[in-house]
Design an enzyme around this catalytic site. Sequence first.
Site, PDB file in Angstrom:
ATOM      1  N   GLY A  12       0.774  -1.238   0.000  1.00  0.00           N
ATOM      2  CA  GLY A  12       0.000   0.000   0.000  1.00  0.00           C
ATOM      3  C   GLY A  12       0.805   1.288   0.000  1.00  0.00           C
ATOM      4  O   GLY A  12       0.365   2.281   0.587  1.00  0.00           O
ATOM      5  N   ARG A  90      -6.513  -8.637  -8.183  1.00  0.00           N
ATOM      6  CA  ARG A  90      -7.567  -9.502  -8.708  1.00  0.00           C
ATOM      7  C   ARG A  90      -8.127  -8.893  -9.974  1.00  0.00           C
ATOM      8  O   ARG A  90      -8.262  -7.674 -10.066  1.00  0.00           O
ATOM      9  CB  ARG A  90      -8.704  -9.644  -7.679  1.00  0.00           C
ATOM     10  CG  ARG A  90      -8.315 -10.404  -6.433  1.00  0.00           C
ATOM     11  CD  ARG A  90      -9.481 -10.497  -5.477  1.00  0.00           C
ATOM     12  NE  ARG A  90     -10.612 -11.261  -6.000  1.00  0.00           N
ATOM     13  CZ  ARG A  90     -10.661 -12.581  -6.066  1.00  0.00           C
ATOM     14  NH1 ARG A  90      -9.646 -13.297  -5.630  1.00  0.00           N
ATOM     15  NH2 ARG A  90     -11.718 -13.211  -6.560  1.00  0.00           N
ATOM     16  N   ILE A  91      -8.423  -9.773 -10.926  1.00  0.00           N
ATOM     17  CA  ILE A  91      -9.065  -9.277 -12.149  1.00  0.00           C
ATOM     18  C   ILE A  91     -10.556  -9.171 -11.876  1.00  0.00           C
ATOM     19  O   ILE A  91     -11.176 -10.107 -11.377  1.00  0.00           O
ATOM     20  CB  ILE A  91      -8.767 -10.230 -13.324  1.00  0.00           C
ATOM     21  CG1 ILE A  91      -7.251 -10.273 -13.500  1.00  0.00           C
ATOM     22  CG2 ILE A  91      -9.539  -9.810 -14.571  1.00  0.00           C
ATOM     23  CD1 ILE A  91      -6.729 -10.317 -14.885  1.00  0.00           C
ATOM     24  N   HIS A 108      -0.695   1.189 -13.338  1.00  0.00           N
ATOM     25  CA  HIS A 108       0.045   0.046 -13.880  1.00  0.00           C
ATOM     26  C   HIS A 108       1.517   0.439 -13.983  1.00  0.00           C
ATOM     27  O   HIS A 108       1.841   1.521 -14.480  1.00  0.00           O
ATOM     28  CB  HIS A 108      -0.523  -0.322 -15.253  1.00  0.00           C
ATOM     29  CG  HIS A 108       0.097  -1.552 -15.806  1.00  0.00           C
ATOM     30  ND1 HIS A 108      -0.249  -2.819 -15.348  1.00  0.00           N
ATOM     31  CD2 HIS A 108       1.063  -1.738 -16.731  1.00  0.00           C
ATOM     32  CE1 HIS A 108       0.492  -3.711 -15.983  1.00  0.00           C
ATOM     33  NE2 HIS A 108       1.287  -3.083 -16.832  1.00  0.00           N
ATOM     34  N   GLU A 147     -11.705  -4.646 -20.545  1.00  0.00           N
ATOM     35  CA  GLU A 147     -10.456  -5.183 -21.097  1.00  0.00           C
ATOM     36  C   GLU A 147      -9.315  -4.869 -20.119  1.00  0.00           C
ATOM     37  O   GLU A 147      -9.100  -3.699 -19.774  1.00  0.00           O
ATOM     38  CB  GLU A 147     -10.163  -4.533 -22.457  1.00  0.00           C
ATOM     39  CG  GLU A 147      -8.965  -5.133 -23.153  1.00  0.00           C
ATOM     40  CD  GLU A 147      -8.382  -4.176 -24.217  1.00  0.00           C
ATOM     41  OE1 GLU A 147      -7.192  -4.287 -24.500  1.00  0.00           O
ATOM     42  OE2 GLU A 147      -9.154  -3.315 -24.709  1.00  0.00           O
TER      43      GLU A 147
HETATM   44  C1  GAR Z   1       2.411  -0.925  -7.785  1.00  0.00           C
HETATM   45  O1  GAR Z   1       3.684  -0.886  -8.347  1.00  0.00           O
HETATM   46  C2  GAR Z   1       1.358  -0.983  -8.870  1.00  0.00           C
HETATM   47  O2  GAR Z   1       1.731  -0.287 -10.026  1.00  0.00           O
HETATM   48  C3  GAR Z   1       1.267  -2.457  -9.118  1.00  0.00           C
HETATM   49  O3  GAR Z   1       1.342  -3.036  -7.841  1.00  0.00           O
HETATM   50  C4  GAR Z   1       2.187  -2.232  -7.022  1.00  0.00           C
HETATM   51  C5  GAR Z   1       1.518  -2.020  -5.684  1.00  0.00           C
HETATM   52  O4  GAR Z   1       2.391  -1.381  -4.799  1.00  0.00           O
HETATM   53  N1  GAR Z   1       0.061  -2.791  -9.803  1.00  0.00           N
HETATM   54  C6  GAR Z   1      -0.021  -3.719 -10.761  1.00  0.00           C
HETATM   55  O5  GAR Z   1       0.921  -4.384 -11.118  1.00  0.00           O
HETATM   56  C7  GAR Z   1      -1.401  -3.867 -11.387  1.00  0.00           C
HETATM   57  N2  GAR Z   1      -1.332  -4.622 -12.597  1.00  0.00           N
HETATM   58  P1  GAR Z   1       1.876  -0.724  -3.456  1.00  0.00           P
HETATM   59  O6  GAR Z   1       1.032  -1.779  -2.740  1.00  0.00           O
HETATM   60  O7  GAR Z   1       3.121  -0.421  -2.688  1.00  0.00           O
HETATM   61  O8  GAR Z   1       1.074   0.484  -3.811  1.00  0.00           O
END
Ligand code: GAR
Length: 205
Positions: A12, A90-91, A108, A147
């Site tokens: 987080g 989760r998708i 992303h 998508e």
């Molecule tokens: C982040 O880097 C975010 O871009 C990625 O998960 C991480 C969460 O970090 N999200 C994805 O890969 C979605 N496809 P955080 O829990 O420290 O914010």
Amino acid sequence: MIRIGVLASGGGTNLQAIIDACERGDIDGSVVIVISDKADAYSLVRARKRGIEAVSIPPEGTGREEHEKLVDATLQKARVDLVVLAGYMRILTPWFINRYLGRMMNIHPALLPSFGGKGMYGEHVHRAVIEYGCKLSGCTVHFVVPEVDGGPIIIQESVPVLEEDTPDSLASRIHPLEHKLYPKAIALFASGKLKIEGRRVRIID
Ligand code: GAR
């Protein structure tokens, strides 16, 4: 003042950046609820530390749709205006996504439309970028559509990929960028400055 609901599965750090930006007044809104699919997610601790309602809704023992109905009911009860996916692993089904069309965002850790879609999350993304031999990567904030990773792009920014980069070192260069970009995108939404026109998002000044 908008009411923000955050879905997060992990540590987080993006959630933290968003909470801090709200508290500083950079975003005209506040995080009113954090929901995680993982009972031990540090995101929930971060929320509670700031007095924000934090709910864990684990998917185990429920079907996918039943799980989403619980998440949806919790968001509705908190009367959220915007749903923010911050490392939510989760998708989501089209049913859920269509309920929040135009008011749900995701971040992303790459430059979409490259290195997105199913299976492209966290470390997998950075590994794929390095293995492909890209010279640039970055992050993208986009609206969520059915998508996967295919929604209208709000903002993105790039970082160089270095010769000696590992997935970890690349991630650690992209993370601070995410912490800057996500609050910025949410602030624009909160002040009514984002206009979706088909695939494009116009930022109104
Ligand atoms: C982040 O880097 C975010 O871009 C990625 O998960 C991480 C969460 O970090 N999200 C994805 O890969 C979605 N496809 P955080 O829990 O420290 O914010």
